[in-house]
Design a protein around this motif. Structure first.
Motif, PDB file in Angstrom:
ATOM      1  N   GLU A  68      -3.591  -6.140   4.140  1.00 18.81           N
ATOM      2  CA  GLU A  68      -3.742  -5.453   5.430  1.00 18.81           C
ATOM      3  C   GLU A  68      -4.048  -3.960   5.271  1.00 18.81           C
ATOM      4  O   GLU A  68      -4.696  -3.373   6.126  1.00 18.81           O
ATOM      5  CB  GLU A  68      -2.526  -5.680   6.325  1.00 18.81           C
ATOM      6  N   VAL A  69      -3.642  -3.329   4.168  1.00 22.62           N
ATOM      7  CA  VAL A  69      -3.954  -1.919   3.922  1.00 22.62           C
ATOM      8  C   VAL A  69      -5.459  -1.754   3.719  1.00 22.62           C
ATOM      9  O   VAL A  69      -6.079  -0.869   4.305  1.00 22.62           O
ATOM     10  CB  VAL A  69      -3.155  -1.373   2.712  1.00 22.62           C
ATOM     11  N   GLU A  70      -6.050  -2.624   2.895  1.00 28.69           N
ATOM     12  CA  GLU A  70      -7.499  -2.561   2.689  1.00 28.69           C
ATOM     13  C   GLU A  70      -8.247  -2.839   3.985  1.00 28.69           C
ATOM     14  O   GLU A  70      -9.247  -2.177   4.283  1.00 28.69           O
ATOM     15  CB  GLU A  70      -7.939  -3.574   1.624  1.00 28.69           C
ATOM     16  N   LEU A  71      -7.764  -3.807   4.778  1.00 28.16           N
ATOM     17  CA  LEU A  71      -8.429  -4.129   6.044  1.00 28.16           C
ATOM     18  C   LEU A  71      -8.347  -2.949   7.008  1.00 28.16           C
ATOM     19  O   LEU A  71      -9.328  -2.631   7.685  1.00 28.16           O
ATOM     20  CB  LEU A  71      -7.833  -5.388   6.671  1.00 28.16           C
ATOM     21  N   ALA A  72      -7.219  -2.269   7.048  1.00 25.32           N
ATOM     22  CA  ALA A  72      -7.082  -1.086   7.906  1.00 25.32           C
ATOM     23  C   ALA A  72      -8.042   0.018   7.464  1.00 25.32           C
ATOM     24  O   ALA A  72      -8.639   0.709   8.305  1.00 25.32           O
ATOM     25  CB  ALA A  72      -5.637  -0.590   7.888  1.00 25.32           C
ATOM     26  N   GLU A  73      -8.212   0.190   6.150  1.00 29.50           N
ATOM     27  CA  GLU A  73      -9.157   1.177   5.634  1.00 29.50           C
ATOM     28  C   GLU A  73     -10.587   0.829   6.060  1.00 29.50           C
ATOM     29  O   GLU A  73     -11.354   1.693   6.492  1.00 29.50           O
ATOM     30  CB  GLU A  73      -9.075   1.240   4.108  1.00 29.50           C
ATOM     31  N   LEU A  74     -10.951  -0.447   5.952  1.00 35.69           N
ATOM     32  CA  LEU A  74     -12.282  -0.891   6.370  1.00 35.69           C
ATOM     33  C   LEU A  74     -12.497  -0.668   7.863  1.00 35.69           C
ATOM     34  O   LEU A  74     -13.570  -0.244   8.293  1.00 35.69           O
ATOM     35  CB  LEU A  74     -12.490  -2.366   6.015  1.00 35.69           C
ATOM     36  N   LYS A  75     -11.472  -0.946   8.649  1.00 30.43           N
ATOM     37  CA  LYS A  75     -11.558  -0.754  10.098  1.00 30.43           C
ATOM     38  C   LYS A  75     -11.767   0.721  10.423  1.00 30.43           C
ATOM     39  O   LYS A  75     -12.588   1.071  11.275  1.00 30.43           O
ATOM     40  CB  LYS A  75     -10.299  -1.292  10.782  1.00 30.43           C
TER      41      LYS A  75
END
Length: 160
Positions: A68-75
């Motif tokens: 979820e940290v990587e997904l938040a960065e992508l978002k």
């Protein structure tokens, strides 16, 4: 570590599975009657094909996050690109439960950014049904722009 994602619509799944298995020197990691996926390590890519949708060719591109940290960065990156973000949240698509969002580039190419939560036994809602109903959010692989607007990604020449 993130993984590049490519989803291609094909006309003949068995023929395409045979071709890509030879091309990648690897059998698919998941195969269904209408879908196949390779989780390759070299290059690190989630390559999927399906007979779902309209036409054939590259349907959309994406980046798969591991957490979820990587997904938040992508978002955050997608939001900073000054494009409309379509947030699907948790959804079922391509035989996986995932959390995802979409952004469309200036040329109309849909980019999916997602993290897989678990395996699903159903493909998800089809694009054609979503387009008929005028729905993008929650529709499997519908992207930020319906395929009828953006169309498949096609190269104008035979080389890059």
């Amino acid at each position: 570590m993130k993984r590049f994602h490519v989803h291609v619509h094909v006309d003949d799944l068995p023929q395409s599975v045979a071709f890509y298995s030879k091309l990648f020197a690897s059998a698919p990691t998941r195969i269904e009657a209408d879908y196949a996926k390779w989780m390759l390590e070299d290059p690190r890519v989630n390559f999927a094909i399906s007979t779902r949708g309209e036409g054939h060719g590259v349907d959309h591109l994406g980046i798969q996050a591991d957490d979820e940290v990587e997904l938040a960065e992508l978002k955050s990156r997608a939001l900073s690109a000054d494009r409309t973000l379509l947030d699907d949240g948790e959804t079922v698509c391509c035989y996986s439960k995932s959390e995802k969002h979409w952004v469309t580039d200036p040329q109309g190419i849909a980019w999916e950014q997602f993290r897989t939560l678990e395996r699903a036994e159903v493909y998800g809602e089809s694009r054609s049904l979503a387009v008929e109903q005028g729905v993008a959010a929650g529709a499997c692989c519908a992207g930020a722009a319906p395929r009828t607007t953006a169309g498949p990604v096609k190269s104008a020449s035979s080389c890059c």
